[in-house]
Design a protein around this motif. Structure first.
Motif, PDB file in Angstrom:
ATOM      1  N   LYS A  76     -39.993  21.837  47.272  1.00 19.89           N
ATOM      2  CA  LYS A  76     -41.233  22.635  47.317  1.00 19.89           C
ATOM      3  C   LYS A  76     -41.172  23.728  48.389  1.00 19.89           C
ATOM      4  O   LYS A  76     -41.581  24.849  48.153  1.00 19.89           O
ATOM      5  CB  LYS A  76     -42.412  21.694  47.586  1.00 19.89           C
ATOM      6  N   LYS A 101     -45.768  14.181  41.952  1.00 24.65           N
ATOM      7  CA  LYS A 101     -46.659  14.691  40.898  1.00 24.65           C
ATOM      8  C   LYS A 101     -47.687  15.631  41.503  1.00 24.65           C
ATOM      9  O   LYS A 101     -47.924  16.732  41.014  1.00 24.65           O
ATOM     10  CB  LYS A 101     -47.330  13.505  40.208  1.00 24.65           C
ATOM     11  N   GLN A 102     -48.274  15.184  42.611  1.00 28.66           N
ATOM     12  CA  GLN A 102     -49.296  15.995  43.273  1.00 28.66           C
ATOM     13  C   GLN A 102     -48.718  17.329  43.766  1.00 28.66           C
ATOM     14  O   GLN A 102     -49.386  18.352  43.735  1.00 28.66           O
ATOM     15  CB  GLN A 102     -49.878  15.211  44.445  1.00 28.66           C
ATOM     16  N   GLY A 104     -46.324  18.901  42.340  1.00 34.89           N
ATOM     17  CA  GLY A 104     -45.870  19.696  41.191  1.00 34.89           C
ATOM     18  C   GLY A 104     -44.365  19.866  41.116  1.00 34.89           C
ATOM     19  O   GLY A 104     -43.872  20.899  40.660  1.00 34.89           O
ATOM     20  N   ASP A 107     -40.315  17.732  37.919  1.00 32.94           N
ATOM     21  CA  ASP A 107     -39.172  18.160  37.090  1.00 32.94           C
ATOM     22  C   ASP A 107     -37.888  18.287  37.917  1.00 32.94           C
ATOM     23  O   ASP A 107     -36.802  18.339  37.352  1.00 32.94           O
ATOM     24  CB  ASP A 107     -39.489  19.504  36.401  1.00 32.94           C
TER      25      ASP A 107
END
Ligand SMILES: C[S@@+](CC[C@H](N)C(=O)[O-])C[C@H]1O[C@@H](n2cnc3c(N)ncnc32)[C@H](O)[C@@H]1O
Length: 263
Positions: A76, A101-102, A104, A107
């Motif tokens: 990130k 998940k939070q 993002g 993937d």
């Protein structure tokens, strides 16, 4: 290292070292963790990834990944192409997956429940750890033998014995160590330079190189991954190790026209 010796550097380090002493009692109650869960403060995570110069070409592996903060930040905040975390405790894996998940990044970040000692780490470009000295020392031969030369290894709080770090820093009282896995170059080499040719026998102690030429001149040098710098007879040589060859790299004040091959 004693617990008292750790105290000025990091309370977290002391807590982890204390856990190592109390391990049999801890094991009786819970999963037999080699290291308890203590998260790395976010400014320390940021500096670890900065020291390792994590970028878009890097696959980052965090051994004992806790709530996933190092792997998640690698993708990130530093744009790593992918990251992986392994933790023995399934509760940590659930937390890490929720955090990914939070953030993002599901993937690009994978968390897996398992034993870090059984993980094949050969594909890592950057390896991160917040473990214990004893655990680092168990990992050290695997790091040196299975990671590609040039792989960066960053550890929060704990060292790797007589393998001196290439760099270290202190952030919020926590020491961070960086090592670059050195190429293996011990042995006999032939150095060719203009019309000259001489052999040299190299000894290697992690990234430190020493040796003697066939003319009994002393050689001293240092590896930064695959980049070798050494001096012999008052002259500086800088080269790139490529398997059984060393090709020159241009550098200020360095001998320009030379190369070396294993003999
Ligand atoms: C000090 S925490 C570090 C967490 C995270 N890397 C960080 O810096 O925030 C160490 C982690 O290692 C995990 N752990 C301990 N023994 C392990 C083992 N043998 N295999 C995988 N994980 C382990 C613990 O569950 C814990 O989450």
């Amino acid at each position: 290292m004693t617990i008292a010796a750790l105290r000025p550097i990091s309370l977290c380090a002391s807590a982890l070292a204390l856990f190592a002493l109390l391990q049999p009692a801890a094991q009786a109650q819970t999963i037999a963790l080699d290291v308890p869960y203590v998260p790395t403060p976010q400014p320390v995570v940021a500096r670890m990834l900065e020291m390792a110069n994590v970028g878009p070409d890097d696959y980052v592996v965090d051994l004992g990944s806790g709530d996933g903060r190092i792997a998640i930040s690698a993708v990130k905040d530093r744009g790593a192409k992918a990251a992986y975390g392994i933790d023995l405790d399934p509760r940590r894996i659930d937390e890490a997956q929720a955090n990914a998940k939070q953030a993002g990044v599901v993937d690009k970040v994978v968390f897996e429940q398992g034993d870090l000692f059984e993980k094949d780490i050969a594909e890592a470009d950057v390896l991160t750890m917040y473990l214990l000295n004893t655990v680092n020392m168990r990992l050290r031969p695997v790091i040196l033998d299975s990671l590609q030369p040039g792989t960066r290894v960053v550890s929060h709080a704990f060292s790797m014995g007589d393998w001196e770090p290439d760099r270290s820093d202190i952030v919020e009282g926590a020491r961070i160590y960086l090592w670059v896995v050195p190429a293996k170059i011990a042995g006999s080499w032939v150095i060719e330079r203009e019309n000259e040719r001489f052999t040299v026998d190299l000894d290697q102690h992690f990234q430190e190189i020493s040796g003697t030429t066939e003319h009994q001149e002393r050689l001293r040098g240092r590896l930064n991954g695959t980049e070798l710098r050494f001096e012999v007879d008052g002259q500086l040589y800088v080269g790139q190790v490529e398997g059984d060859r060393i090709e020159p790299i241009s550098a200020t004040g360095a001998v320009a026209d030379w190369r070396a091959r294993r003999s």
